[in-house]
Design an enzyme around this catalytic site. Structure first.
Site, PDB file in Angstrom:
ATOM      1  N   ASN A  88      20.777-119.315 -37.776  1.00 31.52           N
ATOM      2  CA  ASN A  88      20.927-119.890 -36.440  1.00 31.52           C
ATOM      3  C   ASN A  88      21.633-121.239 -36.563  1.00 31.52           C
ATOM      4  O   ASN A  88      21.271-122.053 -37.409  1.00 31.52           O
ATOM      5  CB  ASN A  88      19.549-120.080 -35.790  1.00 31.52           C
ATOM      6  CG  ASN A  88      18.847-118.756 -35.566  1.00 31.52           C
ATOM      7  OD1 ASN A  88      19.468-117.765 -35.203  1.00 31.52           O
ATOM      8  ND2 ASN A  88      17.536-118.720 -35.808  1.00 31.52           N
ATOM      9  N   HIS A 101      19.330-122.909 -43.216  1.00 30.95           N
ATOM     10  CA  HIS A 101      18.383-121.937 -43.785  1.00 30.95           C
ATOM     11  C   HIS A 101      18.806-120.534 -43.386  1.00 30.95           C
ATOM     12  O   HIS A 101      19.337-120.318 -42.295  1.00 30.95           O
ATOM     13  CB  HIS A 101      16.947-122.218 -43.330  1.00 30.95           C
ATOM     14  CG  HIS A 101      16.772-122.377 -41.849  1.00 30.95           C
ATOM     15  ND1 HIS A 101      17.088-123.543 -41.182  1.00 30.95           N
ATOM     16  CD2 HIS A 101      16.328-121.525 -40.890  1.00 30.95           C
ATOM     17  CE1 HIS A 101      16.832-123.398 -39.899  1.00 30.95           C
ATOM     18  NE2 HIS A 101      16.380-122.174 -39.680  1.00 30.95           N
ATOM     19  N   HIS A 103      17.291-116.808 -42.786  1.00 27.18           N
ATOM     20  CA  HIS A 103      16.084-116.012 -42.604  1.00 27.18           C
ATOM     21  C   HIS A 103      16.267-114.659 -43.286  1.00 27.18           C
ATOM     22  O   HIS A 103      17.327-114.038 -43.170  1.00 27.18           O
ATOM     23  CB  HIS A 103      15.845-115.716 -41.113  1.00 27.18           C
ATOM     24  CG  HIS A 103      15.557-116.908 -40.257  1.00 27.18           C
ATOM     25  ND1 HIS A 103      14.286-117.235 -39.818  1.00 27.18           N
ATOM     26  CD2 HIS A 103      16.371-117.855 -39.732  1.00 27.18           C
ATOM     27  CE1 HIS A 103      14.336-118.308 -39.058  1.00 27.18           C
ATOM     28  NE2 HIS A 103      15.598-118.711 -38.980  1.00 27.18           N
TER      29      HIS A 103
HETATM   30  P1  5GP Z   1      15.345-121.749 -36.821  1.00 23.92           P
HETATM   31  O1  5GP Z   1      14.869-121.452 -35.427  1.00 23.92           O
HETATM   32  O2  5GP Z   1      15.702-123.198 -37.002  1.00 23.92           O
HETATM   33  O3  5GP Z   1      16.420-120.826 -37.296  1.00 23.92           O
HETATM   34  O4  5GP Z   1      14.134-121.409 -37.776  1.00 23.92           O
HETATM   35  C1  5GP Z   1      13.209-122.342 -38.200  1.00 23.92           C
HETATM   36  C2  5GP Z   1      12.071-121.572 -38.822  1.00 23.92           C
HETATM   37  O5  5GP Z   1      11.272-122.485 -39.557  1.00 23.92           O
HETATM   38  C3  5GP Z   1      11.157-120.897 -37.796  1.00 23.92           C
HETATM   39  O6  5GP Z   1      11.135-119.491 -38.031  1.00 23.92           O
HETATM   40  C4  5GP Z   1       9.797-121.552 -38.047  1.00 23.92           C
HETATM   41  O7  5GP Z   1       8.717-120.661 -37.916  1.00 23.92           O
HETATM   42  C5  5GP Z   1       9.933-122.093 -39.454  1.00 23.92           C
HETATM   43  N1  5GP Z   1       9.132-123.268 -39.714  1.00 23.92           N
HETATM   44  C6  5GP Z   1       9.019-124.362 -38.895  1.00 23.92           C
HETATM   45  N2  5GP Z   1       8.213-125.273 -39.464  1.00 23.92           N
HETATM   46  C7  5GP Z   1       7.824-124.757 -40.661  1.00 23.92           C
HETATM   47  C8  5GP Z   1       6.973-125.258 -41.711  1.00 23.92           C
HETATM   48  O8  5GP Z   1       6.428-126.358 -41.666  1.00 23.92           O
HETATM   49  N3  5GP Z   1       6.795-124.442 -42.784  1.00 23.92           N
HETATM   50  C9  5GP Z   1       7.400-123.214 -42.888  1.00 23.92           C
HETATM   51  N4  5GP Z   1       7.134-122.506 -43.990  1.00 23.92           N
HETATM   52  N5  5GP Z   1       8.196-122.725 -41.907  1.00 23.92           N
HETATM   53  C10 5GP Z   1       8.407-123.491 -40.821  1.00 23.92           C
END
Ligand code: 5GP
Ligand code: ZN
Length: 116
Positions: A88, A101, A103
């Site tokens: 994303n 990152h 996924h």
């Molecule tokens: P994004 O929406 O930025 O692509 O994804 C961020 C991801 O990071 C989300 O799926 C969320 O659940 C994960 N995430 C957010 N905070 C933490 C955390 O403190 N630890 C871990 N392991 N994952 C996190």
């Protein structure tokens, strides 16, 4: 390292995470809110805010990162059945953590790629 960045804090160990894989450049850990039975995040240890921050000089690092995504998926046992990878980017992409990152979503068949 960005002082305020959540994933930089995971890299430094200041915030714990369920680590899956680590080398000098890359870290993989379990997502805290898994959306599928297997939901991992693979990140460069070096702080890059998003995919849009990647430069031509980062090609080697980016290639290693992507190859390690496939490695982690194999290690997690989802490679044969298959999995979804997602990056994303910024607001319209739904990026919530501003550290690049990837996924890995697996363990079940995932739905359509874009929800409305
Ligand atoms: P994004 O929406 O930025 O692509 O994804 C961020 C991801 O990071 C989300 O799926 C969320 O659940 C994960 N995430 C957010 N905070 C933490 C955390 O403190 N630890 C871990 N392991 N994952 C996190
Ligand atoms: Zn960071």
């Amino acid at each position: 390292m960005s002082e305020s960045c959540l994933f930089c804090k995971i890299v430094s160990g200041a915030i714990p995470a369920g680590k899956i894989y680590e080398d000098d450049q890359v870290l993989a850990f379990h997502d805290i809110h898994p959306q599928t039975p297997v939901h991992a995040l693979v990140i460069p240890k070096r702080h890059l805010s998003s995919l849009d921050d990647l430069q031509a000089t980062d090609r080697g690092e980016a290639g290693h990162l992507l190859e390690r995504v496939a490695h982690v998926a194999r290690e997690l046992g989802v490679a044969d059945a298959g999995y979804r990878t997602v990056i994303n980017t910024r607001e319209h992409g739904g990026q919530e953590v501003d550290h690049l990152h990837i996924h890995i979503l697996g363990g079940r068949r995932v739905g359509p790629m874009v929800s409305r």
